[in-house]
Design a protein around this motif. Structure first.
Motif, mmCIF file in Angstrom:
data_model
loop_
_atom_site.group_PDB
_atom_site.id
_atom_site.type_symbol
_atom_site.label_atom_id
_atom_site.label_comp_id
_atom_site.label_asym_id
_atom_site.label_seq_id
_atom_site.Cartn_x
_atom_site.Cartn_y
_atom_site.Cartn_z
ATOM 1 N N GLY A 45 61.940 -14.039 10.210
ATOM 2 C CA GLY A 45 61.862 -13.257 11.680
ATOM 3 C C GLY A 45 63.129 -13.774 12.289
ATOM 4 O O GLY A 45 63.339 -13.616 13.358
ATOM 5 N N ALA A 46 64.502 -14.791 11.727
ATOM 6 C CA ALA A 46 65.585 -15.127 12.522
ATOM 7 C C ALA A 46 66.365 -14.401 11.534
ATOM 8 O O ALA A 46 66.032 -14.617 10.544
ATOM 9 C CB ALA A 46 65.511 -16.448 12.589
ATOM 10 N N GLU A 47 68.101 -14.295 12.223
ATOM 11 C CA GLU A 47 68.950 -13.196 12.289
ATOM 12 C C GLU A 47 69.308 -14.745 11.066
ATOM 13 O O GLU A 47 70.629 -14.180 10.305
ATOM 14 C CB GLU A 47 69.777 -12.815 12.677
ATOM 15 N N HIS A 48 70.233 -15.870 11.670
ATOM 16 C CA HIS A 48 70.344 -16.838 11.173
ATOM 17 C C HIS A 48 70.015 -18.010 10.978
ATOM 18 O O HIS A 48 69.195 -18.587 11.890
ATOM 19 C CB HIS A 48 71.457 -17.140 12.337
ATOM 20 N N VAL A 49 69.474 -17.657 9.622
ATOM 21 C CA VAL A 49 68.741 -18.977 9.200
ATOM 22 C C VAL A 49 69.502 -19.632 7.654
ATOM 23 O O VAL A 49 70.246 -18.193 6.868
ATOM 24 C CB VAL A 49 67.609 -18.440 9.159
ATOM 25 N N GLY A 50 69.169 -20.710 7.650
ATOM 26 C CA GLY A 50 70.393 -21.088 6.332
ATOM 27 C C GLY A 50 69.682 -21.620 5.796
ATOM 28 O O GLY A 50 67.852 -22.240 5.756
ATOM 29 N N PRO A 51 69.752 -22.598 4.475
ATOM 30 C CA PRO A 51 68.685 -23.645 3.743
ATOM 31 C C PRO A 51 68.169 -24.622 4.534
ATOM 32 O O PRO A 51 67.594 -25.446 3.471
ATOM 33 C CB PRO A 51 70.240 -24.586 2.798
ATOM 34 N N HIS A 52 68.704 -25.587 5.713
ATOM 35 C CA HIS A 52 68.178 -26.163 6.076
ATOM 36 C C HIS A 52 66.550 -25.779 6.626
ATOM 37 O O HIS A 52 65.323 -26.283 6.994
ATOM 38 C CB HIS A 52 69.025 -26.640 7.465
ATOM 39 N N ALA A 53 66.759 -24.453 6.538
ATOM 40 C CA ALA A 53 65.316 -23.974 6.861
ATOM 41 C C ALA A 53 64.192 -24.230 6.933
ATOM 42 O O ALA A 53 62.540 -24.786 6.082
ATOM 43 C CB ALA A 53 64.881 -22.498 7.411
ATOM 44 N N LEU A 54 64.993 -24.097 4.416
ATOM 45 C CA LEU A 54 63.731 -24.669 3.674
ATOM 46 C C LEU A 54 63.351 -26.000 3.778
ATOM 47 O O LEU A 54 62.112 -26.387 3.453
ATOM 48 C CB LEU A 54 64.804 -23.929 1.945
ATOM 49 N N ARG A 55 64.183 -27.071 3.979
ATOM 50 C CA ARG A 55 63.716 -28.530 4.009
ATOM 51 C C ARG A 55 63.275 -28.697 5.533
ATOM 52 O O ARG A 55 62.027 -29.492 4.818
ATOM 53 C CB ARG A 55 65.163 -29.190 4.489
ATOM 54 N N HIS A 56 63.161 -28.029 6.418
ATOM 55 C CA HIS A 56 61.958 -27.526 7.459
ATOM 56 C C HIS A 56 60.940 -27.691 6.582
ATOM 57 O O HIS A 56 59.604 -27.956 7.274
ATOM 58 C CB HIS A 56 63.079 -26.943 8.445
ATOM 59 N N SER A 57 61.041 -26.040 5.901
ATOM 60 C CA SER A 57 59.157 -25.708 5.624
ATOM 61 C C SER A 57 58.705 -26.516 4.709
ATOM 62 O O SER A 57 57.349 -26.989 4.834
ATOM 63 C CB SER A 57 59.721 -24.748 5.658
ATOM 64 N N ALA A 58 59.453 -27.603 3.652
ATOM 65 C CA ALA A 58 58.816 -28.019 2.657
ATOM 66 C C ALA A 58 58.180 -29.112 2.822
ATOM 67 O O ALA A 58 57.291 -29.976 3.526
ATOM 68 C CB ALA A 58 59.572 -28.991 1.993
ATOM 69 N N ALA A 59 59.244 -30.028 4.466
ATOM 70 C CA ALA A 59 58.605 -31.667 5.178
ATOM 71 C C ALA A 59 57.617 -30.843 6.122
ATOM 72 O O ALA A 59 56.633 -31.248 6.186
ATOM 73 C CB ALA A 59 59.714 -31.320 5.840
ATOM 74 N N THR A 60 57.404 -30.196 6.502
ATOM 75 C CA THR A 60 55.968 -29.262 7.416
ATOM 76 C C THR A 60 54.905 -29.144 6.630
ATOM 77 O O THR A 60 53.546 -29.655 6.657
ATOM 78 C CB THR A 60 56.397 -28.363 8.318
ATOM 79 N N HIS A 61 55.156 -28.210 5.421
ATOM 80 C CA HIS A 61 53.794 -28.110 4.511
ATOM 81 C C HIS A 61 53.820 -29.468 4.247
ATOM 82 O O HIS A 61 52.420 -29.350 3.881
ATOM 83 C CB HIS A 61 54.966 -27.051 2.974
ATOM 84 N N LEU A 62 54.117 -30.721 3.807
ATOM 85 C CA LEU A 62 53.565 -31.889 2.944
ATOM 86 C C LEU A 62 52.667 -32.382 4.255
ATOM 87 O O LEU A 62 52.335 -32.957 3.547
ATOM 88 C CB LEU A 62 55.408 -32.714 2.283
ATOM 89 N N LEU A 63 53.517 -32.604 5.086
ATOM 90 C CA LEU A 63 52.559 -33.231 6.100
ATOM 91 C C LEU A 63 51.384 -32.114 6.790
ATOM 92 O O LEU A 63 50.042 -33.302 6.578
ATOM 93 C CB LEU A 63 53.203 -33.341 7.691
#
Length: 300
Positions: A239-257
């Motif tokens: 639900g964000a207009e401006h989102v890039g590859p770093h959001a996938l990095r953030h998501s992966a790190a959060t899901h790992l934890l």
């Protein structure tokens, strides 16, 4: 020495000695050039604390964000520390420079279910054999599976990939190399791209390249293309207009934890020099836990 001359020498030092990324060097050069314009490119030894404060005050009058102010202050501190060590200035005027702290903002994170849907949709889109669709599926799987930066993704060569061991060798910040694991879905997507997609893209190139990910014309893919691919498919999910590859990095790190991974293991995967940088994801996980609790617990 004039400030502009010293600034040029400093940015050369950043690129050639400290080997910072081109984007970081550009940011420092831009900030120092702005300071040079504000002070009139005087002798470096004539720049004092008041000049630096006035420069930052002008930035606040323009409405610059606190994050920009913090970055500019960091740039001049690093510059004058280097200049002092090089005996260009007798005193470092930036030691007493105070700037607002960056506002603490949590990164954009997709849900695990959202990522599952996104990647399944991309797998279906790639099943037709279109080389660009195969590439996009592979890069999305790898960005999420290995939690790598977009600059690291674009720098990967075919020889850096080990599909048998499911690992990829990447060059991170400060030219630090690390080997990162990834899972079976990413390996499957990468195998399909290498077999059916990359050869077609490579045939369009003017000359051969060892790059893993290629643009539509067969040359090494740049970060802008990766941003476009991610924004197109991830934006509707988060639900964000401006989102890039770093959001996938953030998501992966959060899901790992969320899944119980050790914080130091996540630090190694992400390539963070400091554990404190990785700890932002513990806050994200805590917020998600709190939100779930408030929705589910009868006494919340």
């Amino acid at each position: 020495m004039r400030f502009s001359e010293a600034a040029d020498a400093f940015t050369t030092h950043l690129a050639q000695v400290r080997r910072l990324s081109p984007s970081t060097v550009r940011a420092y050069r831009s900030d120092l050039a702005d300071l040079g314009r504000a002070t009139g490119d005087i002798e470096i030894a004539d720049i004092d604390l008041e000049a630096l404060r006035d420069w930052l005050w002008q930035a606040t009058q323009r409405g610059d964000a606190r994050s920009t102010m913090a970055r500019r202050a960091a740039a001049v501190r690093s510059f004058f520390s280097w200049a002092h060590d090089a005996d260009m200035v007798a005193l470092d005027p930036s030691l007493r420079l105070i700037t607002p702290r960056r506002a603490k903002t949590l990164p954009v994170v997709a849900s695990a279910d959202g990522m599952r849907t996104l990647l399944e949709d991309q797998r279906a889109a790639a099943s037709g054999g279109d080389p660009v669709a195969l590439r996009d599926h592979a890069l999305l799987e790898l960005l999420y599976a290995a939690a790598i930066r977009v600059s690291e993704l674009c720098g990967i060569d075919v020889d850096d990939l080990d599909l048998q061991r499911r690992t990829v060798r990447v060059l991170g910040k400060g030219a630090k190399e690390r080997v990162v694991p990834f899972g079976a879905p990413a390996a499957e997507a990468l195998g399909a791209f290498l077999t059916r997609g990359r050869p077609t893209l490579l045939a369009r190139a003017e000359k051969a390249t060892p790059a893993l990910f290629l643009g539509a014309r067969g040359a090494r893919m740049g970060p802008r293309t990766a941003y476009t691919v991610v924004a197109r498919v991830l934006g509707p999910i988060v639900g964000a207009e401006h989102v890039g590859p770093h959001a996938l990095r953030h998501s992966a790190a959060t899901h790992l934890l969320d899944g119980g991974a050790d914080l130091r293991a996540v630090q190694e995967i992400l390539g963070h020099a400091s554990l404190g940088t990785t700890q932002i994801y513990t806050h994200v996980s805590a917020e998600r836990l709190t939100a779930s609790y408030r929705l589910a617990h009868p006494r919340a």
